[in-house]
Design a protein around this motif. Structure first.
Motif, PDB file in Angstrom:
ATOM      1  N   ARG A  95      -2.335  -0.273   6.018  1.00 33.65           N
ATOM      2  CA  ARG A  95      -1.297   0.401   5.225  1.00 33.65           C
ATOM      3  C   ARG A  95      -0.349  -0.600   4.558  1.00 33.65           C
ATOM      4  N   PHE A  96      -0.057  -1.691   5.235  1.00 33.95           N
ATOM      5  CA  PHE A  96       0.879  -2.685   4.716  1.00 33.95           C
ATOM      6  C   PHE A  96       0.110  -3.927   4.276  1.00 33.95           C
ATOM      7  N   THR A  97       0.626  -4.585   3.250  1.00 33.16           N
ATOM      8  CA  THR A  97       0.054  -5.837   2.773  1.00 33.16           C
ATOM      9  C   THR A  97       1.169  -6.850   2.578  1.00 33.16           C
ATOM     10  N   ILE A  98       1.004  -8.015   3.170  1.00 33.71           N
ATOM     11  CA  ILE A  98       1.970  -9.099   2.974  1.00 33.71           C
ATOM     12  C   ILE A  98       1.354 -10.125   2.032  1.00 33.71           C
ATOM     13  N   TYR A  99       2.152 -10.631   1.116  1.00 34.64           N
ATOM     14  CA  TYR A  99       1.676 -11.682   0.228  1.00 34.64           C
ATOM     15  C   TYR A  99       2.879 -12.481  -0.248  1.00 34.64           C
ATOM     16  N   ARG A 100       2.597 -13.640  -0.809  1.00 35.32           N
ATOM     17  CA  ARG A 100       3.704 -14.521  -1.213  1.00 35.32           C
ATOM     18  C   ARG A 100       3.444 -15.054  -2.610  1.00 35.32           C
ATOM     19  N   ASP A 101       4.526 -15.315  -3.313  1.00 29.05           N
ATOM     20  CA  ASP A 101       4.488 -15.960  -4.621  1.00 29.05           C
ATOM     21  C   ASP A 101       5.209 -17.284  -4.447  1.00 29.05           C
ATOM     22  N   ASN A 102       4.435 -18.355  -4.296  1.00 27.51           N
ATOM     23  CA  ASN A 102       5.041 -19.648  -4.014  1.00 27.51           C
ATOM     24  C   ASN A 102       5.875 -20.169  -5.178  1.00 27.51           C
ATOM     25  N   ALA A 103       5.539 -19.765  -6.385  1.00 27.77           N
ATOM     26  CA  ALA A 103       6.315 -20.204  -7.557  1.00 27.77           C
ATOM     27  C   ALA A 103       7.705 -19.583  -7.557  1.00 27.77           C
ATOM     28  N   LYS A 104       7.831 -18.420  -6.922  1.00 24.94           N
ATOM     29  CA  LYS A 104       9.115 -17.729  -6.878  1.00 24.94           C
ATOM     30  C   LYS A 104       9.794 -17.840  -5.517  1.00 24.94           C
ATOM     31  N   ASN A 105       9.165 -18.552  -4.587  1.00 23.92           N
ATOM     32  CA  ASN A 105       9.706 -18.664  -3.221  1.00 23.92           C
ATOM     33  C   ASN A 105      10.008 -17.295  -2.637  1.00 23.92           C
ATOM     34  N   THR A 106       9.091 -16.380  -2.840  1.00 21.65           N
ATOM     35  CA  THR A 106       9.312 -15.001  -2.427  1.00 21.65           C
ATOM     36  C   THR A 106       8.105 -14.477  -1.659  1.00 21.65           C
ATOM     37  N   VAL A 107       8.385 -13.739  -0.591  1.00 22.02           N
ATOM     38  CA  VAL A 107       7.338 -13.064   0.167  1.00 22.02           C
ATOM     39  C   VAL A 107       7.565 -11.558   0.021  1.00 22.02           C
ATOM     40  N   TYR A 108       6.478 -10.830  -0.068  1.00 18.89           N
ATOM     41  CA  TYR A 108       6.535  -9.391  -0.305  1.00 18.89           C
ATOM     42  C   TYR A 108       5.861  -8.638   0.840  1.00 18.89           C
ATOM     43  N   LEU A 109       6.289  -7.410   1.013  1.00 15.56           N
ATOM     44  CA  LEU A 109       5.621  -6.506   1.945  1.00 15.56           C
ATOM     45  C   LEU A 109       5.393  -5.190   1.211  1.00 15.56           C
ATOM     46  N   GLN A 110       4.150  -4.956   0.814  1.00 16.89           N
ATOM     47  CA  GLN A 110       3.785  -3.702   0.177  1.00 16.89           C
ATOM     48  C   GLN A 110       3.454  -2.703   1.266  1.00 16.89           C
ATOM     49  N   MET A 111       4.197  -1.612   1.291  1.00 17.45           N
ATOM     50  CA  MET A 111       4.036  -0.610   2.348  1.00 17.45           C
ATOM     51  C   MET A 111       3.540   0.687   1.722  1.00 17.45           C
ATOM     52  N   ASN A 112       2.346   1.092   2.092  1.00 23.55           N
ATOM     53  CA  ASN A 112       1.748   2.327   1.590  1.00 23.55           C
ATOM     54  C   ASN A 112       1.595   3.328   2.729  1.00 23.55           C
ATOM     55  N   SER A 113       1.398   4.573   2.351  1.00 29.15           N
ATOM     56  CA  SER A 113       1.180   5.644   3.333  1.00 29.15           C
ATOM     57  C   SER A 113       2.245   5.598   4.437  1.00 29.15           C
ATOM     58  N   LEU A 114       3.480   5.529   4.011  1.00 30.39           N
ATOM     59  CA  LEU A 114       4.574   5.387   4.977  1.00 30.39           C
ATOM     60  C   LEU A 114       4.686   6.616   5.866  1.00 30.39           C
ATOM     61  N   LYS A 115       5.080   6.353   7.107  1.00 35.56           N
ATOM     62  CA  LYS A 115       5.238   7.399   8.111  1.00 35.56           C
ATOM     63  C   LYS A 115       6.685   7.410   8.613  1.00 35.56           C
ATOM     64  N   PRO A 116       7.138   8.522   9.151  1.00 36.69           N
ATOM     65  CA  PRO A 116       8.508   8.543   9.700  1.00 36.69           C
ATOM     66  C   PRO A 116       8.739   7.460  10.748  1.00 36.69           C
ATOM     67  N   GLU A 117       7.712   7.108  11.496  1.00 37.38           N
ATOM     68  CA  GLU A 117       7.872   6.079  12.527  1.00 37.38           C
ATOM     69  C   GLU A 117       8.003   4.672  11.949  1.00 37.38           C
ATOM     70  N   ASP A 118       7.853   4.538  10.633  1.00 35.51           N
ATOM     71  CA  ASP A 118       8.113   3.252   9.980  1.00 35.51           C
ATOM     72  C   ASP A 118       9.595   3.066   9.675  1.00 35.51           C
TER      73      ASP A 118
END
Length: 126
Positions: A70-93
């Motif tokens: 459901r979640f995907t982590i990835y980074r953009d080293n040129a922007k010094n940024t890390v992302y967390l794409q969260m799909n199919s979110l649940k109340p327990e998230d």
């Protein structure tokens, strides 16, 4: 001075998606594993996902079992940024999501992380 600044949290309904961002400064971005933790009210801070640069075999990525697929982590080293794409979110998230960094290898123990962001609230309604 190391700074980690999260953004992207919000209130969504179950099944929706959100993308969190963590902008890092003051450290060698590619030299530090970047990790997302979360903490729900009344609960301990828990590991969510981690990513570390591996110069030979590509990035090393770990996920908690509760978010795999459901979640995907990835980074953009040129922007010094890390992302967390969260799909199919649940109340327990629902939790405050924190970005963290440390020297060395990935760890799932929050007490082993020296650098922390301020957190961003994610609320998932049913």
């Amino acid at each position: 001075q190391v700074q980690l600044v999260e953004s992207g949290g919000g209130l969504v309904q179950a099944g929706d998606s959100l993308k969190l961002s963590c902008a890092a400064s003051g450290l060698t971005f590619t030299g530090h594993p970047m990790v997302w933790f979360r903490q729900a009210p009344g609960k301990e801070r828990e590991f969510v996902a981690a990513i570390a640069v591996n110069n030979w075999n590509g990035d090393v990525i770990n996920y908690a079992d509760s978010v795999k697929g459901r979640f995907t982590i990835y980074r953009d080293n040129a922007k010094n940024t890390v992302y967390l794409q969260m799909n199919s979110l649940k109340p327990e998230d629902t939790a405050v999501y924190y970005c963290a960094a440390r020297s060395g290898s990935i760890s799932q123990r929050p007490y082993e992380y020296r650098y922390w962001g301020q957190g961003t609230q994610v609320t998932v309604s049913s």
